[in-house]
Design a protein around this motif. Structure first.
Motif, mmCIF file in Angstrom:
data_model
loop_
_atom_site.group_PDB
_atom_site.id
_atom_site.type_symbol
_atom_site.label_atom_id
_atom_site.label_comp_id
_atom_site.label_asym_id
_atom_site.label_seq_id
_atom_site.Cartn_x
_atom_site.Cartn_y
_atom_site.Cartn_z
ATOM 1 N N ALA A 71 35.064 42.987 45.252
ATOM 2 C CA ALA A 71 36.494 42.870 45.542
ATOM 3 C C ALA A 71 36.807 43.603 46.842
ATOM 4 O O ALA A 71 36.613 44.816 46.925
ATOM 5 C CB ALA A 71 37.316 43.440 44.400
ATOM 6 N N TRP A 76 42.014 42.221 43.269
ATOM 7 C CA TRP A 76 41.075 41.235 42.743
ATOM 8 C C TRP A 76 39.963 41.869 41.913
ATOM 9 O O TRP A 76 39.105 41.171 41.388
ATOM 10 C CB TRP A 76 40.480 40.424 43.898
ATOM 11 N N ARG A 79 39.069 40.527 38.513
ATOM 12 C CA ARG A 79 38.810 39.075 38.438
ATOM 13 C C ARG A 79 37.379 38.719 38.818
ATOM 14 O O ARG A 79 37.029 37.551 38.886
ATOM 15 C CB ARG A 79 39.787 38.327 39.340
#
Ligand code: ZN
Length: 142
Positions: A71, A76, A79
């Motif tokens: 990330a 993020w 995710r």
């Protein structure tokens, strides 16, 4: 003193409004039939200002993609891994998006069929795409 001139509406406003209502739309030129994203005031092919919004059917292919395992922004981090892809709509326009859903990125192929899903990021609707499973080329489904 410069006179205040009227401004044409920013087509991006209607694009995002259409997304919030569940439609991914793109520009379609009334002069040359070119279809494009991101929307702009003029057709990028013939420069005509005579165009309309058209809704995508949601059918598309992934032309290329990158799997992020790191990330670069904290937003993020939860995710990972995530996939950023160049998408080509069946109608022709291309856009950068994410591939989402439960799939194995190693099974993706060039021109992999994908299907539009509109997801929410806070108060904003964003277009993303789910890979569609492909039947192996030898037709053996067992
Ligand atoms: Zn045009």
């Amino acid at each position: 003193m410069t006179p205040k001139l009227p401004e044409a509406p920013d087509p991006a406003v209607e694009y995002w409004q259409n997304l919030s209502e569940g439609r991914l739309t793109f520009g379609r030129c009334r002069q040359c039939d070119h279809a494009w994203l991101p929307v702009s005031r003029e057709c990028p092919s013939c420069l005509a200002a005579d165009w309309r919004f058209e809704a995508s059917t949601g059918d598309a292919v992934a032309l290329s993609w990158v799997v992020y395992n790191h990330a670069y922004n904290d937003l993020w981090a939860d995710r990972l891994p995530y996939v950023v892809a160049l998408i080509e709509l069946a109608e022709g326009p291309r856009l950068m998006s994410n591939l989402v859903g439960d799939f194995d990125p190693t099974q993706l192929r060039i021109d992999h069929p994908v299907r539009l899903v509109i997801e929410s990021e806070g108060d904003t609707a964003v277009p993303r795409f789910v890979p569609i499973e492909q039947v192996p080329e030898d037709g053996d489904t067992t």
